[in-house]
Scaffold this active site. Structure first.
Site, PDB file in Angstrom:
ATOM      1  N   THR A   1     -42.818 -47.215 -41.529  1.00  0.00           N
ATOM      2  CA  THR A   1     -42.249 -46.538 -40.372  1.00  0.00           C
ATOM      3  C   THR A   1     -41.206 -47.428 -39.724  1.00  0.00           C
ATOM      4  OG1 THR A   1     -44.246 -45.280 -39.929  1.00  0.00           O
ATOM      5  CG2 THR A   1     -42.886 -45.781 -38.026  1.00  0.00           C
TER       6      THR A   1
ATOM      7  N   ARG B   1     -50.395 -32.920 -41.550  1.00  0.00           N
ATOM      8  CA  ARG B   1     -50.984 -34.089 -40.875  1.00  0.00           C
ATOM      9  C   ARG B   1     -49.910 -34.793 -40.035  1.00  0.00           C
ATOM     10  NH1 ARG B   1     -49.477 -39.716 -40.786  1.00  0.00           N
ATOM     11  NH2 ARG B   1     -51.305 -40.966 -40.434  1.00  0.00           N
TER      12      ARG B   1
ATOM     13  N   GLY C   1     -49.121 -38.204 -37.675  1.00  0.00           N
ATOM     14  CA  GLY C   1     -49.640 -39.552 -37.386  1.00  0.00           C
ATOM     15  C   GLY C   1     -49.392 -39.957 -35.951  1.00  0.00           C
ATOM     16  N   ASP C   2     -49.469 -41.251 -35.718  1.00  0.00           N
ATOM     17  CA  ASP C   2     -49.285 -41.788 -34.364  1.00  0.00           C
ATOM     18  C   ASP C   2     -47.820 -41.835 -33.952  1.00  0.00           C
ATOM     19  OD1 ASP C   2     -48.952 -43.765 -36.469  1.00  0.00           O
ATOM     20  OD2 ASP C   2     -48.490 -45.148 -34.842  1.00  0.00           O
TER      21      ASP C   2
ATOM     22  N   THR D   1     -46.208 -49.473 -36.013  1.00  0.00           N
ATOM     23  CA  THR D   1     -46.309 -49.008 -37.394  1.00  0.00           C
ATOM     24  C   THR D   1     -47.711 -49.336 -37.898  1.00  0.00           C
ATOM     25  OG1 THR D   1     -45.422 -49.189 -39.645  1.00  0.00           O
ATOM     26  CG2 THR D   1     -45.321 -51.162 -38.296  1.00  0.00           C
ATOM     27  N   GLY D   2     -48.111 -48.679 -38.974  1.00  0.00           N
ATOM     28  CA  GLY D   2     -49.444 -48.935 -39.513  1.00  0.00           C
ATOM     29  C   GLY D   2     -50.184 -47.637 -39.720  1.00  0.00           C
TER      30      GLY D   2
ATOM     31  N   GLY E   1     -51.856 -44.520 -39.031  1.00  0.00           N
ATOM     32  CA  GLY E   1     -51.720 -43.811 -37.763  1.00  0.00           C
ATOM     33  C   GLY E   1     -53.013 -43.416 -37.085  1.00  0.00           C
TER      34      GLY E   1
HETATM   35  N1  ASP Z   1     -47.814 -44.865 -38.547  1.00  0.00           N
HETATM   36  C1  ASP Z   1     -47.363 -44.010 -39.593  1.00  0.00           C
HETATM   37  C2  ASP Z   1     -48.273 -42.834 -39.717  1.00  0.00           C
HETATM   38  O1  ASP Z   1     -49.485 -43.001 -39.718  1.00  0.00           O
HETATM   39  C3  ASP Z   1     -47.249 -44.665 -40.916  1.00  0.00           C
HETATM   40  C4  ASP Z   1     -46.513 -45.952 -40.950  1.00  0.00           C
HETATM   41  O2  ASP Z   1     -46.429 -46.663 -39.962  1.00  0.00           O
HETATM   42  O3  ASP Z   1     -45.962 -46.268 -42.001  1.00  0.00           O
HETATM   43  O4  ASP Z   1     -47.795 -41.739 -39.858  1.00  0.00           O
END
Ligand code: ASP
Length: 301
Positions: free
Chosen positions: A168, A196, A198-199, A219-220, A222
């Site tokens: 992200t 779906r 995410g965060d 990022t990470g 979610g």
């Molecule tokens: N945070 C993002 C999600 O869960 C994914 C990512 O950070 O790569 O959609």
């Protein structure tokens, strides 16, 4: 992030930094700066945003983005869009030209088109590297399933598997009027179920900005991040008098300890203090002030 992708990531964040800085240098707003920085990374196939994003279970790109203005608390978000090269542009239009804050799916695409943001085909966002990645991942899942007689519901790689990369993109900025802003854009997680979210595009989870506290982008994985409303959690630590550097690190500790999550965060307060932290092996980052400029893939606090 595999070794052979490190240079591309550093190049990518440096380009984004330059684009954001150009806006600030000519007196532009932090909001414009984060938008331009994120557009550069959406256009760069290195990252999981815009073209080149991870594919969902059906082999389609589904994108989420949010932009937020710390001066006014205005925000614009899009979720599950499939026909926008630059979802952050649509998010910005929502912030600036709509009484609403968040649009999803087709409604978001219609709003974007009606406000001058061009649409593309979903196939224009899909690249061969990601088709291969999805195919390999799904094959591995099927093999694991077969080994377990298809009975093990938990055979899918778990959300704390740090070998699955997250890519992200996000930006935070402070302008000469003392206003801060944040933006985050993503293709989400590999092989996600269609629909779906995410965060990244949720206010306070993957992105937040308030002149009274801080601007943050995460990022990470979610799902854990959303449960903790992590960007707002971090901004609250800063509003309580802590420095961004400490608060960013604390956010990563909290993410790990409370929900066994992994990820990264960038934070900036209106005084210009920055925080960059991650509890993954690597996260590409870059920052610039009038005095310093730096970039890397590992941040030691
Ligand atoms: N945070 C993002 C999600 O869960 C994914 C990512 O950070 O790569 O959609």
């Amino acid at each position: 992030m595999p070794d052979d992708m490190v240079d591309a990531h550093i190049r990518g964040v440096n380009h984004a930094l330059a684009a954001g800085w150009r806006v600030l240098e000519r007196g532009g707003s932090s909001l414009d700066a984060v938008e331009e920085a994120v557009v550069i990374m959406e256009d760069d196939e290195t990252f999981d945003a815009g073209r080149g994003s991870f594919l969902n279970r059906d082999g389609r790109v589904q994108l989420d983005a949010l932009i937020m203005d710390g001066a006014t608390l205005r925000a614009g978000g899009v979720g599950c869009v499939e026909r926008l090269r630059n979802p952050v542009r649509a998010a910005r239009k929502i912030l600036s030209e709509s009484p609403h804050v968040y649009f999803v799916g087709e409604g978001a695409e219609k709003f974007a088109a009606a406000h001058g943001v061009p649409l593309c085909g979903n196939e224009d966002l899909v690249i061969p590297r990601e088709v291969d990645r999805l195919r390999k991942y799904q094959t591995e899942l099927a093999q694991r399933d077969a080994k377990q007689d298809g009975n093990d519901l938990f055979a899918a790689p778990s959300s704390d598997d740090v070998t699955i990369s997250h890519d992200t993109v996000g930006a935070v900025a402070l302008d000469r009027n003392g206003n801060i802003a944040a933006a985050t854009s993503t293709g989400g997680t590999l092989n996600k179920a269609p629909g779906r979210l995410g965060d990244s595009s949720l206010i306070g989870c993957g992105c937040y900005a308030d002149n009274q506290s801080a601007a943050a982008s995460t990022t990470g994985w979610g799902e854990p991040i959303m449960k903790l409303v992590l960007a707002k959690w971090t901004a609250d630590r800063i509003a309580a008098g802590n420095l961004p550097e400490w608060s960013a690190q604390e956010a990563m500790n909290y993410l790990k300890q409370r929900v066994n999550g992994h990820g990264g965060i960038i934070v900036l307060n209106p005084e210009g203090h920055i925080g960059i932290a991650h509890n993954t092996p690597r996260m590409a980052w870059a920052y610039k002030t009038v005095k310093y400029q730096q970039a890397g893939v590992v941040r030691e606090n």
